[in-house]
Scaffold this motif. Structure first.
Motif, mmCIF file in Angstrom:
data_model
loop_
_atom_site.group_PDB
_atom_site.id
_atom_site.type_symbol
_atom_site.label_atom_id
_atom_site.label_comp_id
_atom_site.label_asym_id
_atom_site.label_seq_id
_atom_site.Cartn_x
_atom_site.Cartn_y
_atom_site.Cartn_z
ATOM 1 N N MET A 1 70.235 105.635 61.233
ATOM 2 C CA MET A 1 71.591 105.181 61.478
ATOM 3 C C MET A 1 71.626 104.444 62.819
ATOM 4 N N VAL A 2 72.337 103.371 62.865
ATOM 5 C CA VAL A 2 72.469 102.585 64.087
ATOM 6 C C VAL A 2 73.640 103.117 64.895
ATOM 7 N N SER A 3 73.402 103.356 66.168
ATOM 8 C CA SER A 3 74.458 103.883 67.019
ATOM 9 C C SER A 3 75.500 102.812 67.311
ATOM 10 N N SER A 4 76.759 103.204 67.240
ATOM 11 C CA SER A 4 77.827 102.268 67.566
ATOM 12 C C SER A 4 78.608 102.711 68.795
ATOM 13 N N GLY A 5 78.149 103.793 69.432
ATOM 14 C CA GLY A 5 78.818 104.267 70.624
ATOM 15 C C GLY A 5 80.104 105.013 70.350
ATOM 16 N N VAL A 49 73.383 125.442 61.908
ATOM 17 C CA VAL A 49 74.722 125.164 62.434
ATOM 18 C C VAL A 49 75.710 126.123 61.779
ATOM 19 N N SER A 50 76.471 126.844 62.607
ATOM 20 C CA SER A 50 77.416 127.826 62.075
ATOM 21 C C SER A 50 78.799 127.239 61.817
ATOM 22 N N ASP A 51 79.209 126.268 62.623
ATOM 23 C CA ASP A 51 80.531 125.665 62.478
ATOM 24 C C ASP A 51 80.539 124.344 63.234
ATOM 25 N N VAL A 52 81.481 123.484 62.883
ATOM 26 C CA VAL A 52 81.586 122.173 63.525
ATOM 27 C C VAL A 52 83.049 121.882 63.795
ATOM 28 N N ASN A 53 83.324 121.377 64.986
ATOM 29 C CA ASN A 53 84.653 120.915 65.351
ATOM 30 C C ASN A 53 84.520 119.477 65.844
ATOM 31 N N VAL A 54 85.217 118.563 65.187
ATOM 32 C CA VAL A 54 85.186 117.150 65.580
ATOM 33 C C VAL A 54 86.539 116.795 66.171
ATOM 34 N N ASN A 55 86.515 116.348 67.419
ATOM 35 C CA ASN A 55 87.726 115.915 68.119
ATOM 36 C C ASN A 55 87.720 114.399 68.212
ATOM 37 N N VAL A 56 88.758 113.760 67.708
ATOM 38 C CA VAL A 56 88.897 112.312 67.874
ATOM 39 C C VAL A 56 89.691 112.089 69.153
ATOM 40 N N ILE A 57 89.070 111.387 70.086
ATOM 41 C CA ILE A 57 89.704 111.120 71.382
ATOM 42 C C ILE A 57 89.810 109.613 71.583
ATOM 43 N N TRP A 58 90.650 109.215 72.480
ATOM 44 C CA TRP A 58 90.894 107.780 72.704
ATOM 45 C C TRP A 58 90.551 107.328 74.119
ATOM 46 N N GLU A 59 90.083 108.231 74.957
ATOM 47 C CA GLU A 59 89.700 107.876 76.330
ATOM 48 C C GLU A 59 88.248 108.216 76.543
ATOM 49 N N PRO A 60 87.434 107.339 77.005
ATOM 50 C CA PRO A 60 87.744 105.936 77.253
ATOM 51 C C PRO A 60 87.854 105.176 75.946
ATOM 52 N N PRO A 61 88.655 104.111 75.937
ATOM 53 C CA PRO A 61 88.780 103.319 74.723
ATOM 54 C C PRO A 61 87.439 102.692 74.339
ATOM 55 N N TRP A 62 87.200 102.612 73.051
ATOM 56 C CA TRP A 62 85.965 102.017 72.560
ATOM 57 C C TRP A 62 85.983 100.509 72.785
ATOM 58 N N GLU A 63 84.825 99.979 73.173
ATOM 59 C CA GLU A 63 84.633 98.532 73.335
ATOM 60 C C GLU A 63 83.300 98.178 72.712
ATOM 61 N N LYS A 64 83.179 96.976 72.178
ATOM 62 C CA LYS A 64 81.938 96.622 71.498
ATOM 63 C C LYS A 64 80.735 96.588 72.442
ATOM 64 N N GLU A 65 80.972 96.553 73.736
ATOM 65 C CA GLU A 65 79.868 96.621 74.695
ATOM 66 C C GLU A 65 79.173 97.980 74.654
ATOM 67 N N ALA A 71 72.663 97.722 66.893
ATOM 68 C CA ALA A 71 73.911 97.675 66.136
ATOM 69 C C ALA A 71 74.540 96.297 66.228
ATOM 70 N N LYS A 72 74.507 95.694 67.404
ATOM 71 C CA LYS A 72 75.069 94.357 67.582
ATOM 72 C C LYS A 72 74.309 93.355 66.712
ATOM 73 N N LEU A 73 72.998 93.455 66.674
ATOM 74 C CA LEU A 73 72.205 92.541 65.845
ATOM 75 C C LEU A 73 72.518 92.742 64.372
ATOM 76 N N GLU A 74 72.652 93.971 63.946
ATOM 77 C CA GLU A 74 72.936 94.258 62.538
ATOM 78 C C GLU A 74 74.286 93.685 62.115
ATOM 79 N N LEU A 75 75.236 93.651 63.028
ATOM 80 C CA LEU A 75 76.566 93.130 62.734
ATOM 81 C C LEU A 75 76.733 91.677 63.153
#
Length: 77
Positions: A1-5, A49-65, A71-75
């Motif tokens: 999988m390609v990382s997108s940050g 893995v016994s359990d998973v908690n996924v938190n969606v956060i907005w700080e810092p905002p995502w940027e394509k950098e 990932a940039k090359l693939e896209l």
């Protein structure tokens, strides 16, 4: 999988519970509902893995950098 940050933090406690802080490209992201669930389901499949908690956060905002060069090359960015 390609990382997108999109994954900002992964922590595993002594009981093998995994906490993930991640973001999305925007609040209107077309996979806003499904991607966090997919991340959680994928981590739950890892042996021990016994359990998973996924938190969606907005700080810092995502940027394509934040994307890896691969990932940039693939896209074609």
């Amino acid at each position: 999988m390609v990382s997108s940050g999109l994954i900002y933090k992964v922590e595993i406690n002594e009981n093998n519970k995994v906490d993930v802080d991640m973001t999305l490209t925007s609040p209107n992201c077309p996979v806003a509902e499904s991607l966090p669930v997919d991340v959680k389901d994928s981590i739950k499949k890892i042996e021990g893995v016994s359990d998973v908690n996924v938190n969606v956060i907005w700080e810092p905002p995502w940027e394509k950098e934040m994307m890896s060069e691969a990932a940039k090359l693939e896209l074609n960015l």
